[in-house]
Scaffold this active site. Structure first.
Site, PDB file in Angstrom:
ATOM      1  N   GLY A 304       0.822  -1.193   0.000  1.00 29.13           N
ATOM      2  CA  GLY A 304       0.000   0.000   0.000  1.00 29.13           C
ATOM      3  C   GLY A 304       0.864   1.253   0.000  1.00 29.13           C
ATOM      4  O   GLY A 304       1.965   1.285  -0.569  1.00 29.13           O
ATOM      5  N   SER A 305       0.396   2.293   0.675  1.00 27.89           N
ATOM      6  CA  SER A 305       0.999   3.630   0.559  1.00 27.89           C
ATOM      7  C   SER A 305       2.414   3.749   1.112  1.00 27.89           C
ATOM      8  O   SER A 305       3.092   4.751   0.840  1.00 27.89           O
ATOM      9  CB  SER A 305       0.092   4.663   1.241  1.00 27.89           C
ATOM     10  OG  SER A 305      -1.130   4.772   0.545  1.00 27.89           O
ATOM     11  N   VAL A 306       2.881   2.780   1.875  1.00 31.43           N
ATOM     12  CA  VAL A 306       4.277   2.810   2.317  1.00 31.43           C
ATOM     13  C   VAL A 306       5.201   2.885   1.099  1.00 31.43           C
ATOM     14  O   VAL A 306       6.265   3.512   1.130  1.00 31.43           O
ATOM     15  CB  VAL A 306       4.605   1.562   3.170  1.00 31.43           C
ATOM     16  CG1 VAL A 306       6.094   1.479   3.462  1.00 31.43           C
ATOM     17  CG2 VAL A 306       3.818   1.600   4.474  1.00 31.43           C
ATOM     18  N   PHE A 307       4.761   2.278  -0.023  1.00 33.50           N
ATOM     19  CA  PHE A 307       5.587   2.247  -1.233  1.00 33.50           C
ATOM     20  C   PHE A 307       5.692   3.625  -1.888  1.00 33.50           C
ATOM     21  O   PHE A 307       6.578   3.850  -2.724  1.00 33.50           O
ATOM     22  CB  PHE A 307       5.016   1.238  -2.233  1.00 33.50           C
ATOM     23  CG  PHE A 307       5.899   1.020  -3.432  1.00 33.50           C
ATOM     24  CD1 PHE A 307       7.034   0.226  -3.344  1.00 33.50           C
ATOM     25  CD2 PHE A 307       5.594   1.621  -4.651  1.00 33.50           C
ATOM     26  CE1 PHE A 307       7.863   0.037  -4.455  1.00 33.50           C
ATOM     27  CE2 PHE A 307       6.408   1.436  -5.762  1.00 33.50           C
ATOM     28  CZ  PHE A 307       7.550   0.636  -5.658  1.00 33.50           C
ATOM     29  N   LYS A 308       4.829   4.554  -1.528  1.00 37.62           N
ATOM     30  CA  LYS A 308       4.922   5.903  -2.101  1.00 37.62           C
ATOM     31  C   LYS A 308       6.274   6.543  -1.791  1.00 37.62           C
ATOM     32  O   LYS A 308       6.690   7.488  -2.471  1.00 37.62           O
ATOM     33  CB  LYS A 308       3.786   6.776  -1.564  1.00 37.62           C
ATOM     34  CG  LYS A 308       2.415   6.371  -2.102  1.00 37.62           C
ATOM     35  CD  LYS A 308       1.282   7.126  -1.423  1.00 37.62           C
ATOM     36  CE  LYS A 308      -0.078   6.627  -1.915  1.00 37.62           C
ATOM     37  NZ  LYS A 308      -1.208   7.187  -1.156  1.00 37.62           N
TER      38      LYS A 308
END
Length: 583
Positions: A304-308
């Site tokens: 999820g958004s951790v990869f941003k």
């Protein structure tokens, strides 16, 4: 005719007798220590029939925490009694006077015993050094005070350290040139498996007493102490775990009812594991087939958004982070109206703080047009692709891995997906086929905190001989491959801090903690459903203190509903605990 029959009969008798002699020679002289396909030690089995013995130490190596505390075993000073005491007039009252154990309890335990035992097992009575000296000065046959090694029923970091078991086929497969009892314990998971060759026993330490068929003394009442007599073995595996931190971390994971997930805490200075908790726990009734034996912190998870964080790094290096540029965060990544997280027109930094999917979907598509492998490249620079655990040469073993079963990370499954703009957008926000382990995510945060320097993660610092000297050392090692620049790392540090410092940031819950935290949240759609409700992975990954980083921490709750299973309180409690107990 009769004569022929007699000759045939004699030949059969002689042949049978010869085969019997050969078989007896094989049993008595040739295969005494490794008889049959099971490698049965006939000498040992013969001795067992006429001895009573108490195992003091099984000879397998030990795991220690970074401060030298035993993790999987404990050592206790105990009172040992032999069953033959029931046939003697022994001074139970004197033993009672020294130990404080009632006389009748001592006599009852001996009368019920069939084998030597430590009084009080499975929870033995512990003696102090003065009591031990007084007991042994009695010189009472069958009564001893000694230090005995006990296997802990529960021990910290159980999935990281792993389990042992008996498996004669696997034992023979691993060590075809070693003569080992088929009952030798071998590691079947975790560090027990990785370091199994170093942990194999040289022999057991035990007390032995010879008895006849009725259990009476055979050669007098002397008890013999048997020991491998090697001052260097068993070996100790010195882990990087801090036992106190690990135990506190496990209590907190239980407190917040994490059923699947856990946490990883790294020491940024030497990039080592201070604590690792995985849930579900190992099922003690059926440990080897239990899902709990799997260390979720070493398994691929949807980010999820951790990869941003990765998408942001690529955007920074490709000058897509212009603070004047505005992104329409009133729309979803697919262009439809965003009703739940409608943030309006916001810039790059605000988009990262508030975790706007639209922004990072657009950026990922731009990056894909520049280079379809752009996200892969930056994920590798930030240690999300491949394994991050310590790999190197140790003695005669090349490519030795500390973490058995560690999954590699990935961005795309097939090359054609890199050419698809929609897949690129989904990958830019950590969905589609993006996967990484919580350990790798923690290492990404540590890499950013160190200014872009990426290193392998260690769970073991060295192997020690029994006397405490070092047999082998596992030095800090850099991860191969390109890294982000110090400038890019500095920009990411500011973005990660803004997540917490910004009043609208997804990490604003951590702004009043005693340590300044920098980090990134994530809520990933898993594609799994229960009662038509989708399950999610809830993340927070970060490091602290912001200006002088010491710790990188990842907390994750897997396969939970969107409206439950948050990990903010778990993360916050870990920060508070570290500030109070390990400033």
């Amino acid at each position: 005719m009769l004569r022929k029959r007699i000759i045939v009969f004699l030949v059969i008798c002689v042949t049978s007798f010869t085969l019997l002699i050969i078989r007896l020679c094989q049993i008595q002289l040739v295969k005494t220590e490794a008889f049959s396909k099971h490698n049965i030690n006939l000498m040992d089995e013969s001795v067992k029939q006429r001895t009573e013995e108490l195992e003091i130490d099984n000879g397998r190596g030990n795991f220690l925490d970074r401060n030298g505390n035993m993790l999987t075993y404990s050592k206790m000073n105990v009172l040992v009694l032999f069953p033959f005491l029931k046939k003697l007039n022994w001074d139970a009252s004197k033993v009672s006077e020294i130990t404080g154990i009632p006389t009748n309890a001592l006599k009852k335990a001996v009368n019920n015993a069939k084998q030597p035992f430590a009084f009080g097992e499975p929870k033995p009575v512990e003696l102090n050094s003065k009591q031990m000296n007084l007991i042994n000065k009695l010189n009472s046959p069958g009564v001893f005070a000694l230090e005995k090694k006990f296997e802990r029923a529960d021990f910290p970091a159980e999935q990281l350290i792993g389990l042992t078991g008996e498996n004669s086929a696997e034992l023979k497969s691993r060590y075809p040139h070693k003569e080992l009892s088929e009952k030798t314990l071998i590691g079947v998971s975790g560090l027990e498996e990785s370091f199994d060759e170093f942990l194999l026993p040289e022999g057991k330490s035990k007390l032995v007493f010879h008895v006849d068929g009725n259990g009476s003394p055979l050669f007098g009442i002397n008890v013999k102490y048997v020991d491998p007599a090697n001052p260097f073995f068993p070996l100790n595996i010195r882990t990087t775990i801090d036992k106190n931190i690990q135990q506190n971390a496990e209590k907190m994971v239980e407190k917040y009812h994490i059923k699947k997930g856990g946490l990883v805490l790294l020491n940024i200075e030497d990039n080592s594991v201070l604590a690792m908790v995985s849930r579900p726990k190992i099922n003690k009734k059926d440990p080897y087939s239990s899902v709990g034996i799997t260390n979720q912190m070493l398994k691929q998870q949807i980010l999820g958004s951790v990869f941003k964080t990765v998408t942001a790094a690529a955007a920074i290096d490709n000058s897509l982070d212009d603070p004047a540029r505005m992104f329409n965060c009133s729309k979803k990544i697919n262009g439809k109206p965003e009703l739940t997280y409608n943030y309006g027109m916001i810039n790059f930094s605000e988009s990262f703080a508030r975790s706007c999917n639209r922004t990072f979907g657009e950026l990922a598509q731009q990056l894909q047009k520049m280079n379809p492998h752009m996200l892969d490249s930056y994920a590798a620079k930030l240690s999300l692709i491949g394994s991050v655990g310590w790999i190197g040469n140790i003695y005669h073993t090349s490519g030795f891995r500390q973490f058995s079963g560690e999954d590699p990370g990935r961005i795309f499954l097939i090359d054609s997906a890199r050419q698809d703009a929609n897949f690129a957008a989904m990958s830019g926000i950590g969905q589609h086929e993006v996967r990484a382990t919580p350990l790798a995510v923690a290492n990404m945060m540590a890499t950013i905190a160190r200014g872009g320097q990426k290193e392998m993660v260690r769970a073991v610092s060295k192997i020690e001989y029994r006397n405490g000297t070092t047999m082998a050392h596992f030095p800090e090692r850099k991860l191969p491959g390109n890294t982000i620049s110090p400038y890019t790392a500095m920009k990411l540090q500011k973005l990660l801090r803004e997540v917490v410092a910004n009043p609208n940031g997804t990490g604003r819950w951590f702004k009043d903690l005693p340590y300044e935290v920098a980090g990134k949240s994530g809520t990933a759609e898993t594609g799994k459903y229960v009662n038509n409700k989708q399950l999610h992975n809830k993340w927070f990954a970060g490091y602290f203190p912001y200006h002088h980083p010491k710790y990188a921490l990842v907390a994750v709750n897997l396969d939970v509903f969107d409206n439950e299973g948050g990990i903010n309180l778990l993360f916050a409690d870990m920060v508070e605990m570290l500030y109070q107990n390990h400033p």
